[in-house]
Design a protein around this motif. Sequence first.
Motif, mmCIF file in Angstrom:
data_model
loop_
_atom_site.group_PDB
_atom_site.id
_atom_site.type_symbol
_atom_site.label_atom_id
_atom_site.label_comp_id
_atom_site.label_asym_id
_atom_site.label_seq_id
_atom_site.Cartn_x
_atom_site.Cartn_y
_atom_site.Cartn_z
ATOM 1 N N VAL A 30 15.848 68.616 19.499
ATOM 2 C CA VAL A 30 16.292 68.035 20.834
ATOM 3 C C VAL A 30 16.197 66.463 20.480
ATOM 4 O O VAL A 30 15.183 66.008 20.192
ATOM 5 N N ILE A 31 17.326 65.878 20.530
ATOM 6 C CA ILE A 31 17.455 64.432 20.147
ATOM 7 C C ILE A 31 17.402 63.656 21.391
ATOM 8 O O ILE A 31 18.014 63.595 22.387
ATOM 9 N N LYS A 42 11.974 77.695 17.958
ATOM 10 C CA LYS A 42 10.789 76.598 17.289
ATOM 11 C C LYS A 42 11.638 75.204 17.599
ATOM 12 O O LYS A 42 12.707 74.918 17.273
ATOM 13 N N VAL A 43 10.844 74.434 18.365
ATOM 14 C CA VAL A 43 11.505 73.070 18.868
ATOM 15 C C VAL A 43 11.192 71.974 17.988
ATOM 16 O O VAL A 43 9.818 71.699 18.046
ATOM 17 N N VAL A 44 11.928 71.187 17.559
ATOM 18 C CA VAL A 44 11.854 70.020 16.839
ATOM 19 C C VAL A 44 12.285 68.916 17.627
ATOM 20 O O VAL A 44 13.389 68.703 18.036
ATOM 21 N N MET A 45 11.213 67.793 18.071
ATOM 22 C CA MET A 45 11.480 66.628 19.096
ATOM 23 C C MET A 45 12.181 65.742 17.920
ATOM 24 O O MET A 45 11.453 65.370 17.030
ATOM 25 N N ALA A 66 5.705 64.667 23.345
ATOM 26 C CA ALA A 66 6.576 65.750 23.081
ATOM 27 C C ALA A 66 5.918 67.042 22.613
ATOM 28 O O ALA A 66 6.525 68.262 23.175
ATOM 29 N N LYS A 67 4.914 67.084 22.095
ATOM 30 C CA LYS A 67 4.149 68.407 21.819
ATOM 31 C C LYS A 67 3.495 68.948 23.076
ATOM 32 O O LYS A 67 3.635 70.139 23.355
ATOM 33 N N ARG A 68 3.080 67.983 23.887
ATOM 34 C CA ARG A 68 2.715 68.447 25.283
ATOM 35 C C ARG A 68 3.508 69.526 25.957
ATOM 36 O O ARG A 68 3.548 70.479 26.645
ATOM 37 N N LEU A 70 10.316 64.828 14.488
ATOM 38 C CA LEU A 70 10.734 64.283 13.360
ATOM 39 C C LEU A 70 11.471 62.947 13.777
ATOM 40 O O LEU A 70 12.152 62.720 14.651
ATOM 41 N N ILE A 71 11.042 62.199 13.107
ATOM 42 C CA ILE A 71 11.268 60.530 13.284
ATOM 43 C C ILE A 71 12.542 60.507 12.630
ATOM 44 O O ILE A 71 12.496 60.385 11.549
#
Lengths: 350, 350
Positions: free
Chosen positions: A183-184, A203-206, A217-219, A226-227
Amino acid sequence: MNSTEVKAFGAKTNTADLEQLQINRREALADDVEIDILYCGVCHSDIHTVRNDWGGSKYPVVPGHEIIGRVISVGENVSKFKEGQLVGVGCMVDSCQHCQSCKDGLEQYCENGMVGTYNGKDEHLGGHTFGGYSEKIVVDQKFVLNVPENLDTKGVAPLLCAGITTWSPLRNWNVKEGDKVGVIGLGGLGHMGIKFAHALGAKVVMITTSPGKSEDAKRLGADEVLISKDEEQMAEHAGSFDFLLNTVPVKHDINPYIGLLKRDATMVLVGAIEPLEFHGGGLIMGRKSVAGSLIGGIKETQEMLDFCGEHDIVSDIEMIDMQNINEAYDRVTSNDVKYRFVIDMQSLKN
Amino acid sequence: MNSTEVKAFGAKTNTADLEQLQINRREALADDVEIDILYCGVCHSDIHTVRNDWGGSKYPVVPGHEIIGRVISVGENVSKFKEGQLVGVGCMVDSCQHCQSCKDGLEQYCENGMVGTYNGKDEHLGGHTFGGYSEKIVVDQKFVLNVPENLDTKGVAPLLCAGITTWSPLRNWNVKEGDKVGVIGLGGLGHMGIKFAHALGAKVVMITTSPGKSEDAKRLGADEVLISKDEEQMAEHAGSFDFLLNTVPVKHDINPYIGLLKRDATMVLVGAIEPLEFHGGGLIMGRKSVAGSLIGGIKETQEMLDFCGEHDIVSDIEMIDMQNINEAYDRVTSNDVKYRFVIDMQSLKN
């Protein structure tokens, strides 16, 4: 309604306009549901329309398309809704009902043009439609949603736009358990994208430019952050995503994100209605796609609300009174809200 | 082989390189097929590589990846091919065989990098691979195609690149009978796109900037021709295409084509490895996609050749001798070929 309140709407108007507004208030017809509005979310589109950023705004503007309320009365043809029922209205209040998109339950793509909840052409009364920054609204039953009673009602309002805008592409592109989904952008749309993708078992990567957003984001349900400015991190994730939901609402370089996609995977844009540049080779070398998606149809909006009821999902919100709308607009514009303002409509009566 | 011939290859080379070239000629290994080359098509990529337009060219370059020939000998593990058999070799001669793309029969997207027929890294002998502007080639059986004997063999050569590059996206995006398909650009790729889409039962619209190409487009199988510079014609076709195959090999404005797509439809780029700009709203407003596609896998290349055998499809070609390659390159560069040059390899022996 007086001029102080109208100033609060952020609309350019005057007394003559206001009289017109009263005249145009829609009376309930046979297929209509009359709704007492409890809460209305504040969408960035409201601001764009009020400020005529996109051109074509019709004044007076009464914005608001994330509407939650209770049914006051129904027309004689209405059987799905009854007085007292908790309901919602999103971004549309009408469509042609006979084109292929309408037949497919995707009224947002109506080939004859869907009618926006505000600033749309009112086919019933002439003039244009007025949205949810208001005490009441009258809407055709086909565009009224049933809202589960078990949710925190205030947080449901943003589901009607921010929610469905992210839900629809996740469903249309069949995001499922075990998929790696990025999710960008973490704003009103992005925070809902994380919640939904997580609830669908992905599996979600912010993906964000701001390391400061990691904890939140983790909450919200992200497994990883991912920066996007960190080239090393980006290289580690290259070619690994099954799906990317790009919620960035402004012009930006999409090439680094295309590089994150697996073969045959898609990045869907839901925010950027700007000119964007990409390298053709980036799509060709992995049969990748860039697509767009606009809100969602009524059927899938109802499915989303039901899913939210089952999974206890609402938007993270900050409540405001109508009188504070201009301050809220400024804070939305400077990305200073977690993650959606919702107006308590009781304040209109204060 | 002498220096005159090498000049004909368009490669920068010298005698020392040529000796190296002889040393590197691959001997047939247990899984190899040794092929006497009859014909080799001239692809624009050959020119880009010879001229190092993309960087990374390794000299001496022997281009050519549209190869038709007959089997001379086979290694001990080869059972699929036998001496005298008509075979083809396309753009790849090796891949890792164990990544997901290779397992899926899509070796062109090999995650460890497929080996190009020329200028690729030769994993068997070291150095780099040499292509089809040559008398013979030795290729692993997994990358050798069976060619139907009933076709005009000369016209089969371009199927190995121009053919599969257009066939693969038409099949992957499931173009079927009755679909309205637009083929953008009428060159080596576009003319095959028209033939295939027509043979698959689609209603084919040739989309071109050049009214002069109309007659030929119809001869090739187009039902209609749409002149993309004619705004009125473009407006008539707005939102009506199920699929667009964009074969334009240079930077161009893709927004008008996105406007031609139906809701949920896709435009696939097969030519433009350039930076391209589009308007995000153009995709969002109809849930449209822009995708890319690269040649095709070995399995689907064989399916294409079998389909061509059944439907009597070959490329429209112009035969040349090896000695005329530089003139041919100039004519390809100025789009002056209908629609593919094919080299008669017998001329190498003259």
